[in-house]
Design a protein around this motif. Sequence first.
Motif, mmCIF file in Angstrom:
data_model
loop_
_atom_site.group_PDB
_atom_site.id
_atom_site.type_symbol
_atom_site.label_atom_id
_atom_site.label_comp_id
_atom_site.label_asym_id
_atom_site.label_seq_id
_atom_site.Cartn_x
_atom_site.Cartn_y
_atom_site.Cartn_z
ATOM 1 N N ARG A 1 55.070 106.582 9.231
ATOM 2 C CA ARG A 1 53.811 106.325 9.935
ATOM 3 C C ARG A 1 52.576 106.745 9.159
ATOM 4 O O ARG A 1 52.496 107.854 8.678
ATOM 5 C CB ARG A 1 53.827 107.071 11.277
ATOM 6 N N SER B 1 48.104 105.698 9.610
ATOM 7 C CA SER B 1 47.189 104.938 10.458
ATOM 8 C C SER B 1 46.789 103.633 9.780
ATOM 9 O O SER B 1 46.466 103.622 8.594
ATOM 10 C CB SER B 1 45.937 105.757 10.742
ATOM 11 N N ARG C 1 44.101 100.378 10.275
ATOM 12 C CA ARG C 1 42.890 99.958 11.000
ATOM 13 C C ARG C 1 42.581 98.488 10.769
ATOM 14 O O ARG C 1 41.602 97.983 11.280
ATOM 15 C CB ARG C 1 41.716 100.859 10.604
ATOM 16 N N TRP D 1 45.879 106.163 16.083
ATOM 17 C CA TRP D 1 45.349 106.981 17.186
ATOM 18 C C TRP D 1 43.841 106.777 17.273
ATOM 19 O O TRP D 1 43.133 106.942 16.264
ATOM 20 C CB TRP D 1 45.597 108.458 16.914
ATOM 21 N N GLY E 1 40.934 108.425 19.444
ATOM 22 C CA GLY E 1 40.498 109.361 20.478
ATOM 23 C C GLY E 1 38.990 109.472 20.509
ATOM 24 O O GLY E 1 38.407 109.952 21.473
ATOM 25 N N GLY E 2 38.371 109.040 19.418
ATOM 26 C CA GLY E 2 36.916 109.121 19.330
ATOM 27 C C GLY E 2 36.277 107.750 19.311
ATOM 28 O O GLY E 2 35.406 107.445 20.132
ATOM 29 N N THR E 3 36.718 106.898 18.382
ATOM 30 C CA THR E 3 36.062 105.606 18.201
ATOM 31 C C THR E 3 36.658 104.525 19.104
ATOM 32 O O THR E 3 37.199 103.528 18.627
ATOM 33 C CB THR E 3 36.133 105.150 16.728
ATOM 34 N N ARG F 1 39.761 106.402 6.064
ATOM 35 C CA ARG F 1 40.896 107.164 5.520
ATOM 36 C C ARG F 1 40.426 108.178 4.489
ATOM 37 O O ARG F 1 40.839 109.325 4.483
ATOM 38 C CB ARG F 1 41.903 106.219 4.835
ATOM 39 N N SER G 1 42.960 111.459 4.736
ATOM 40 C CA SER G 1 44.177 111.194 5.506
ATOM 41 C C SER G 1 45.472 111.336 4.716
ATOM 42 O O SER G 1 46.534 111.528 5.286
ATOM 43 C CB SER G 1 44.116 109.790 6.105
ATOM 44 N N ARG H 1 47.833 116.814 3.433
ATOM 45 C CA ARG H 1 48.199 117.736 4.490
ATOM 46 C C ARG H 1 48.074 119.150 3.937
ATOM 47 O O ARG H 1 48.246 119.369 2.734
ATOM 48 C CB ARG H 1 49.636 117.497 4.973
ATOM 49 N N PRO I 1 50.030 113.304 12.471
ATOM 50 C CA PRO I 1 48.613 112.921 12.473
ATOM 51 C C PRO I 1 47.817 113.859 13.363
ATOM 52 O O PRO I 1 48.365 114.444 14.306
ATOM 53 C CB PRO I 1 48.646 111.518 13.078
ATOM 54 N N SER I 2 46.546 114.024 13.071
ATOM 55 C CA SER I 2 45.675 114.841 13.928
ATOM 56 C C SER I 2 44.265 114.277 13.852
ATOM 57 O O SER I 2 43.919 113.566 12.901
ATOM 58 C CB SER I 2 45.691 116.302 13.469
ATOM 59 N N ALA I 3 43.471 114.604 14.852
ATOM 60 C CA ALA I 3 42.103 114.088 14.919
ATOM 61 C C ALA I 3 41.333 114.557 13.683
ATOM 62 O O ALA I 3 41.325 115.750 13.372
ATOM 63 C CB ALA I 3 41.433 114.578 16.196
ATOM 64 N N ILE J 1 51.036 116.496 19.895
ATOM 65 C CA ILE J 1 51.645 115.710 18.817
ATOM 66 C C ILE J 1 52.585 116.604 17.998
ATOM 67 O O ILE J 1 53.709 116.205 17.667
ATOM 68 C CB ILE J 1 50.549 115.080 17.919
HETATM 69 C C1 LIG Z 1 44.091 112.730 18.637
HETATM 70 C C2 LIG Z 1 43.669 111.829 17.509
HETATM 71 C C3 LIG Z 1 42.500 111.101 17.588
HETATM 72 C C4 LIG Z 1 42.114 110.241 16.550
HETATM 73 N N1 LIG Z 1 40.987 109.497 16.688
HETATM 74 C C5 LIG Z 1 40.644 108.589 15.736
HETATM 75 C C6 LIG Z 1 39.524 107.739 15.932
HETATM 76 O O1 LIG Z 1 38.841 107.800 16.960
HETATM 77 N N2 LIG Z 1 39.241 106.822 14.964
HETATM 78 C C7 LIG Z 1 39.980 106.707 13.818
HETATM 79 O O2 LIG Z 1 39.664 105.866 12.992
HETATM 80 N N3 LIG Z 1 41.058 107.530 13.592
HETATM 81 C C8 LIG Z 1 41.404 108.452 14.522
HETATM 82 N N4 LIG Z 1 42.517 109.260 14.349
HETATM 83 C C9 LIG Z 1 43.363 109.093 13.140
HETATM 84 C C10 LIG Z 1 43.270 110.273 12.147
HETATM 85 O O3 LIG Z 1 42.069 110.211 11.420
HETATM 86 C C11 LIG Z 1 44.496 110.222 11.216
HETATM 87 O O4 LIG Z 1 45.673 110.349 11.982
HETATM 88 C C12 LIG Z 1 44.475 111.324 10.157
HETATM 89 O O5 LIG Z 1 43.375 111.155 9.290
HETATM 90 C C13 LIG Z 1 45.772 111.333 9.312
HETATM 91 O O6 LIG Z 1 45.975 110.086 8.689
HETATM 92 P P1 LIG Z 1 47.290 109.228 8.928
HETATM 93 O O7 LIG Z 1 47.379 108.952 10.424
HETATM 94 O O8 LIG Z 1 47.113 107.975 8.130
HETATM 95 O O9 LIG Z 1 48.470 110.055 8.481
HETATM 96 C C14 LIG Z 1 42.908 110.138 15.371
HETATM 97 C C15 LIG Z 1 44.084 110.897 15.291
HETATM 98 C C16 LIG Z 1 44.476 111.717 16.330
HETATM 99 C C17 LIG Z 1 45.762 112.457 16.236
#
Ligand SMILES: Cc1cc2nc3c(=O)[nH]c(=O)nc-3n(C[C@H](O)[C@H](O)[C@H](O)COP(=O)(O)O)c2cc1C
Length: 285
Positions: free
Chosen positions: A16, A18, A20, A114, A116-118, A157, A162, A165, A200-202, A243
Amino acid sequence: MTHSSSWSALEAVKQRISHRTYDGLPLPPDVRETLEKALREPPLAPFGSRVRLALVEKSSAGQPVRLGTYGIIRGATTFLVGAIQRVEHAEEDFGFVFEWAILRATSLGLGTCWLGGTLRRGEFATALGLRPGEFIPAATPVGYAAGRRSIMDAMTRWGAGSKHRKPWSELFFAGSFQAPLSETDSGAYATVLEMVRLAPSASNRQPWRIVMDRERRAFHLFLQRTAGYGYPGVDLQRIDMGIAMCHFELSVRELGIEGGWTQKDVDVKPLPARTSYLASWTMGA
Ligand SMILES: Cc1cc2nc3c(=O)[nH]c(=O)nc-3n(C[C@H](O)[C@H](O)[C@H](O)COP(=O)(O)O)c2cc1C
Protein backbone atom coordinates in the motif's frame (compact mmCIF):
# COMPACT_ATOMS: atom_id res chain seq x y z
CA MET A 1 -10.40 -20.04 6.37
CA THR A 2 -13.18 -18.93 4.02
CA HIS A 3 -12.39 -17.73 0.53
CA SER A 4 -13.44 -14.15 1.28
CA SER A 5 -10.92 -13.83 4.11
CA SER A 6 -8.00 -15.51 2.34
CA TRP A 7 -5.87 -12.46 1.79
CA SER A 8 -2.62 -11.42 3.40
CA ALA A 9 -2.62 -8.26 5.48
CA LEU A 10 1.19 -8.44 5.69
CA GLU A 11 1.40 -8.34 1.89
CA ALA A 12 -1.13 -5.52 1.66
CA VAL A 13 0.76 -3.43 4.24
CA LYS A 14 3.95 -3.77 2.19
CA GLN A 15 2.17 -2.94 -1.09
CA ARG A 16 0.00 0.00 0.00
CA ILE A 17 0.98 3.54 -0.82
CA SER A 18 -1.33 6.52 -1.36
CA HIS A 19 -2.54 7.14 -4.90
CA ARG A 20 -4.06 10.50 -5.86
CA THR A 21 -4.34 9.98 -9.65
CA TYR A 22 -6.81 7.44 -11.10
CA ASP A 23 -7.71 6.09 -14.54
CA GLY A 24 -11.25 7.57 -14.56
CA LEU A 25 -12.98 4.20 -15.13
CA PRO A 26 -15.67 2.67 -12.92
CA LEU A 27 -14.74 -0.41 -10.85
CA PRO A 28 -15.26 -3.71 -12.70
CA PRO A 29 -18.52 -5.24 -11.32
CA ASP A 30 -16.84 -8.38 -9.93
CA VAL A 31 -14.16 -6.42 -8.07
CA ARG A 32 -16.78 -4.05 -6.71
CA GLU A 33 -18.90 -6.97 -5.55
CA THR A 34 -15.97 -8.65 -3.77
CA LEU A 35 -15.11 -5.40 -2.01
CA GLU A 36 -18.72 -4.67 -1.03
CA LYS A 37 -19.09 -8.17 0.35
CA ALA A 38 -15.94 -7.75 2.46
CA LEU A 39 -17.10 -4.33 3.70
CA ARG A 40 -20.28 -5.89 5.07
CA GLU A 41 -18.17 -7.87 7.57
CA PRO A 42 -15.66 -5.48 9.11
CA PRO A 43 -13.55 -6.62 12.07
CA LEU A 44 -14.47 -5.63 15.63
CA ALA A 45 -12.92 -2.32 16.57
CA PRO A 46 -10.72 -2.36 19.71
CA PHE A 47 -12.90 0.09 21.71
CA GLY A 48 -16.20 -1.41 20.55
CA SER A 49 -17.58 1.26 18.21
CA ARG A 50 -19.33 0.36 15.00
CA VAL A 51 -18.08 2.01 11.83
CA ARG A 52 -20.51 2.39 8.92
CA LEU A 53 -18.77 1.89 5.56
CA ALA A 54 -20.20 2.58 2.09
CA LEU A 55 -19.04 3.03 -1.47
CA VAL A 56 -20.36 6.21 -3.08
CA GLU A 57 -20.22 7.30 -6.69
CA LYS A 58 -19.22 10.70 -8.00
CA SER A 59 -22.20 10.40 -10.31
CA SER A 60 -25.18 8.12 -10.08
CA ALA A 61 -28.11 7.71 -12.50
CA GLY A 62 -26.82 10.62 -14.56
CA GLN A 63 -26.87 12.83 -11.48
CA PRO A 64 -23.38 14.11 -10.68
CA VAL A 65 -22.64 14.33 -6.97
CA ARG A 66 -19.91 16.70 -5.98
CA LEU A 67 -17.30 14.94 -3.85
CA GLY A 68 -14.70 17.64 -3.55
CA THR A 69 -11.09 16.92 -2.62
CA TYR A 70 -9.67 20.42 -3.24
CA GLY A 71 -8.13 19.17 -6.49
CA ILE A 72 -5.99 16.61 -4.67
CA ILE A 73 -7.63 13.51 -6.17
CA ARG A 74 -7.86 13.15 -9.96
CA GLY A 75 -9.84 10.67 -12.03
CA ALA A 76 -11.57 8.80 -9.21
CA THR A 77 -15.17 7.71 -9.83
CA THR A 78 -15.78 5.76 -6.61
CA PHE A 79 -15.05 6.66 -2.99
CA LEU A 80 -15.23 4.67 0.23
CA VAL A 81 -16.70 6.74 3.05
CA GLY A 82 -17.02 5.86 6.71
CA ALA A 83 -19.15 7.30 9.48
CA ILE A 84 -19.07 6.78 13.24
CA GLN A 85 -20.92 8.05 16.31
CA ARG A 86 -19.11 10.71 18.35
CA VAL A 87 -18.08 8.69 21.42
CA GLU A 88 -14.84 8.25 23.35
CA HIS A 89 -12.16 6.58 21.19
CA ALA A 90 -14.34 6.88 18.07
CA GLU A 91 -11.34 8.12 16.09
CA GLU A 92 -9.14 5.17 17.06
CA ASP A 93 -11.92 2.70 16.23
CA PHE A 94 -12.50 4.45 12.93
CA GLY A 95 -8.78 4.35 12.09
CA PHE A 96 -8.70 0.64 12.87
CA VAL A 97 -11.70 -0.37 10.72
CA PHE A 98 -11.08 2.04 7.85
CA GLU A 99 -7.44 0.96 7.54
CA TRP A 100 -8.60 -2.66 7.44
CA ALA A 101 -10.89 -1.66 4.53
CA ILE A 102 -8.01 0.13 2.79
CA LEU A 103 -5.77 -2.94 3.13
CA ARG A 104 -8.56 -5.19 1.86
CA ALA A 105 -8.98 -2.90 -1.20
CA THR A 106 -5.19 -2.99 -1.65
CA SER A 107 -5.31 -6.80 -1.65
CA LEU A 108 -7.71 -6.56 -4.61
CA GLY A 109 -5.17 -4.46 -6.53
CA LEU A 110 -7.02 -1.18 -5.92
CA GLY A 111 -5.43 2.18 -5.20
CA THR A 112 -6.52 4.28 -2.19
CA CYS A 113 -5.59 7.46 -0.33
CA TRP A 114 -6.68 8.35 3.21
CA LEU A 115 -8.40 11.76 3.08
CA GLY A 116 -8.89 13.28 6.51
CA GLY A 117 -8.09 16.86 5.64
CA THR A 118 -8.56 17.52 1.94
CA LEU A 119 -12.19 16.47 1.56
CA ARG A 120 -15.40 18.49 1.57
CA ARG A 121 -17.09 16.67 4.46
CA GLY A 122 -20.53 18.13 3.74
CA GLU A 123 -20.60 16.66 0.24
CA PHE A 124 -19.50 13.24 1.47
CA ALA A 125 -22.10 13.43 4.26
CA THR A 126 -24.85 14.08 1.70
CA ALA A 127 -23.68 11.21 -0.52
CA LEU A 128 -23.57 8.79 2.43
CA GLY A 129 -26.76 9.98 4.11
CA LEU A 130 -25.34 10.94 7.50
CA ARG A 131 -27.43 9.80 10.50
CA PRO A 132 -28.00 11.72 13.75
CA GLY A 133 -24.90 11.78 15.98
CA GLU A 134 -22.59 10.54 13.23
CA PHE A 135 -19.60 12.25 11.68
CA ILE A 136 -17.26 11.45 8.81
CA PRO A 137 -13.64 11.28 9.94
CA ALA A 138 -12.23 10.36 6.51
CA ALA A 139 -12.82 8.94 3.05
CA THR A 140 -10.70 7.42 0.28
CA PRO A 141 -10.93 7.05 -3.47
CA VAL A 142 -10.96 3.41 -4.61
CA GLY A 143 -9.94 2.58 -8.14
CA TYR A 144 -7.07 1.79 -10.43
CA ALA A 145 -4.18 4.18 -10.16
CA ALA A 146 -3.21 5.96 -13.37
CA GLY A 147 0.22 5.13 -14.78
CA ARG A 148 1.49 8.66 -14.16
CA ARG A 149 0.95 10.75 -11.07
CA SER A 150 -0.46 14.26 -11.48
CA ILE A 151 1.82 17.13 -10.47
CA MET A 152 -0.43 17.75 -7.45
CA ASP A 153 -0.05 14.08 -6.44
CA ALA A 154 3.75 14.18 -6.78
CA MET A 155 3.95 17.45 -4.84
CA THR A 156 1.72 16.18 -2.03
CA ARG A 157 3.82 13.02 -1.68
CA TRP A 158 7.02 15.04 -1.68
CA GLY A 159 5.61 17.60 0.76
CA ALA A 160 4.65 14.94 3.29
CA GLY A 161 7.89 12.98 2.81
CA SER A 162 5.64 9.99 2.13
CA LYS A 163 8.43 7.62 1.10
CA HIS A 164 10.16 7.90 4.45
CA ARG A 165 9.44 6.39 7.84
CA LYS A 166 11.03 7.09 11.21
CA PRO A 167 13.70 4.56 12.26
CA TRP A 168 12.98 1.90 14.91
CA SER A 169 15.04 3.85 17.46
CA GLU A 170 12.51 6.72 17.46
CA LEU A 171 9.40 4.53 17.62
CA PHE A 172 9.97 1.40 19.70
CA PHE A 173 11.36 1.08 23.22
CA ALA A 174 12.17 -1.52 25.88
CA GLY A 175 10.93 -0.82 29.42
CA SER A 176 11.13 2.97 29.17
CA PHE A 177 11.44 5.73 26.60
CA GLN A 178 15.17 5.87 27.46
CA ALA A 179 15.95 2.48 25.91
CA PRO A 180 15.34 1.82 22.21
CA LEU A 181 14.11 -1.68 21.31
CA SER A 182 16.14 -3.42 18.63
CA GLU A 183 14.69 -5.74 16.02
CA THR A 184 16.58 -8.70 17.49
CA ASP A 185 15.31 -7.98 21.04
CA SER A 186 11.70 -7.90 19.85
CA GLY A 187 11.85 -11.57 18.82
CA ALA A 188 8.64 -12.87 17.27
CA TYR A 189 7.25 -9.32 17.28
CA ALA A 190 9.89 -7.87 14.93
CA THR A 191 7.62 -8.31 11.90
CA VAL A 192 4.61 -6.96 13.80
CA LEU A 193 6.43 -3.76 14.80
CA GLU A 194 7.83 -3.33 11.30
CA MET A 195 4.24 -3.46 9.96
CA VAL A 196 3.31 -0.67 12.40
CA ARG A 197 6.31 1.34 11.23
CA LEU A 198 5.13 1.13 7.60
CA ALA A 199 1.62 2.39 8.40
CA PRO A 200 0.20 5.54 6.80
CA SER A 201 -0.45 8.56 9.01
CA ALA A 202 -1.81 12.06 8.57
CA SER A 203 0.91 14.20 6.95
CA ASN A 204 3.19 11.19 7.56
CA ARG A 205 3.79 12.34 11.17
CA GLN A 206 3.88 8.76 12.60
CA PRO A 207 2.74 9.73 16.12
CA TRP A 208 2.73 6.17 17.51
CA ARG A 209 5.28 5.01 20.10
CA ILE A 210 5.45 1.50 21.55
CA VAL A 211 7.14 0.40 24.78
CA MET A 212 7.66 -3.31 25.45
CA ASP A 213 7.24 -3.91 29.18
CA ARG A 214 10.11 -5.15 31.35
CA GLU A 215 8.62 -8.64 31.72
CA ARG A 216 8.29 -8.80 27.92
CA ARG A 217 4.60 -9.69 28.35
CA ALA A 218 2.98 -6.62 26.81
CA PHE A 219 3.43 -3.79 24.34
CA HIS A 220 2.17 -0.39 25.51
CA LEU A 221 0.93 2.04 22.86
CA PHE A 222 1.40 5.78 23.29
CA LEU A 223 0.36 8.77 21.22
CA GLN A 224 3.10 11.34 20.85
CA ARG A 225 1.39 14.39 19.43
CA THR A 226 3.20 16.50 16.86
CA ALA A 227 3.73 20.02 18.24
CA GLY A 228 1.43 22.55 16.58
CA TYR A 229 -0.29 19.95 14.42
CA GLY A 230 -4.06 19.79 14.25
CA TYR A 231 -7.07 19.95 12.00
CA PRO A 232 -10.36 21.55 13.04
CA GLY A 233 -13.18 19.13 13.78
CA VAL A 234 -11.30 15.85 13.61
CA ASP A 235 -8.40 14.44 15.64
CA LEU A 236 -6.31 12.94 12.85
CA GLN A 237 -3.54 11.71 15.17
CA ARG A 238 -6.00 9.57 17.11
CA ILE A 239 -7.09 8.08 13.77
CA ASP A 240 -3.38 7.31 13.20
CA MET A 241 -3.33 5.41 16.51
CA GLY A 242 -6.21 3.23 15.31
CA ILE A 243 -4.29 2.57 12.11
CA ALA A 244 -1.27 1.44 14.17
CA MET A 245 -3.51 -0.88 16.23
CA CYS A 246 -4.93 -2.29 12.99
CA HIS A 247 -1.49 -3.09 11.59
CA PHE A 248 -0.42 -4.59 14.93
CA GLU A 249 -3.49 -6.79 15.32
CA LEU A 250 -3.77 -7.97 11.70
CA SER A 251 -0.07 -8.88 11.79
CA VAL A 252 -0.20 -10.89 15.04
CA ARG A 253 -3.30 -12.72 13.83
CA GLU A 254 -1.69 -13.61 10.52
CA LEU A 255 1.46 -14.80 12.33
CA GLY A 256 -0.64 -16.90 14.74
CA ILE A 257 0.47 -15.01 17.88
CA GLU A 258 -2.08 -14.99 20.75
CA GLY A 259 -3.02 -11.87 22.65
CA GLY A 260 -5.45 -8.99 22.97
CA TRP A 261 -5.91 -5.29 23.77
CA THR A 262 -6.32 -4.08 27.34
CA GLN A 263 -6.00 -0.77 29.14
CA LYS A 264 -3.87 -0.86 32.28
CA ASP A 265 -2.02 1.22 34.83
CA VAL A 266 1.31 1.30 33.08
CA ASP A 267 4.46 2.29 34.88
CA VAL A 268 6.45 3.90 32.08
CA LYS A 269 8.32 6.95 33.38
CA PRO A 270 9.27 9.58 32.53
CA LEU A 271 6.98 10.24 29.58
CA PRO A 272 8.31 12.49 26.80
CA ALA A 273 6.47 15.74 26.07
CA ARG A 274 2.98 15.57 24.49
CA THR A 275 2.88 11.80 25.06
CA SER A 276 -0.10 9.89 26.44
CA TYR A 277 -0.93 6.22 26.98
CA LEU A 278 -3.64 4.59 24.87
CA ALA A 279 -3.72 0.79 25.31
CA SER A 280 -1.60 -2.34 25.62
CA TRP A 281 -1.30 -5.51 23.64
CA THR A 282 -0.99 -8.29 26.20
CA MET A 283 0.47 -11.58 25.06
CA GLY A 284 -1.72 -14.61 25.44
CA ALA A 285 -4.63 -12.50 26.74
C1 LIG B 1 -5.67 9.93 8.97
C2 LIG B 1 -5.03 10.32 7.67
C3 LIG B 1 -5.46 11.44 6.98
C4 LIG B 1 -4.88 11.79 5.75
N1 LIG B 1 -5.36 12.87 5.08
C5 LIG B 1 -4.89 13.17 3.84
C6 LIG B 1 -5.47 14.23 3.10
O1 LIG B 1 -6.40 14.90 3.55
N2 LIG B 1 -4.98 14.48 1.85
C7 LIG B 1 -3.95 13.76 1.30
O2 LIG B 1 -3.56 14.04 0.18
N3 LIG B 1 -3.36 12.73 2.01
C8 LIG B 1 -3.81 12.43 3.25
N4 LIG B 1 -3.27 11.37 3.96
C9 LIG B 1 -2.21 10.54 3.35
C10 LIG B 1 -0.82 10.72 4.01
O3 LIG B 1 -0.23 11.93 3.59
C11 LIG B 1 0.06 9.51 3.63
O4 LIG B 1 -0.54 8.33 4.12
C12 LIG B 1 1.48 9.62 4.19
O5 LIG B 1 2.15 10.72 3.63
C13 LIG B 1 2.30 8.34 3.91
O6 LIG B 1 2.36 8.07 2.53
P1 LIG B 1 1.84 6.70 1.91
O7 LIG B 1 0.37 6.57 2.28
O8 LIG B 1 2.04 6.82 0.43
O9 LIG B 1 2.64 5.58 2.53
C14 LIG B 1 -3.82 11.01 5.21
C15 LIG B 1 -3.38 9.89 5.92
C16 LIG B 1 -3.98 9.52 7.11
C17 LIG B 1 -3.53 8.29 7.81
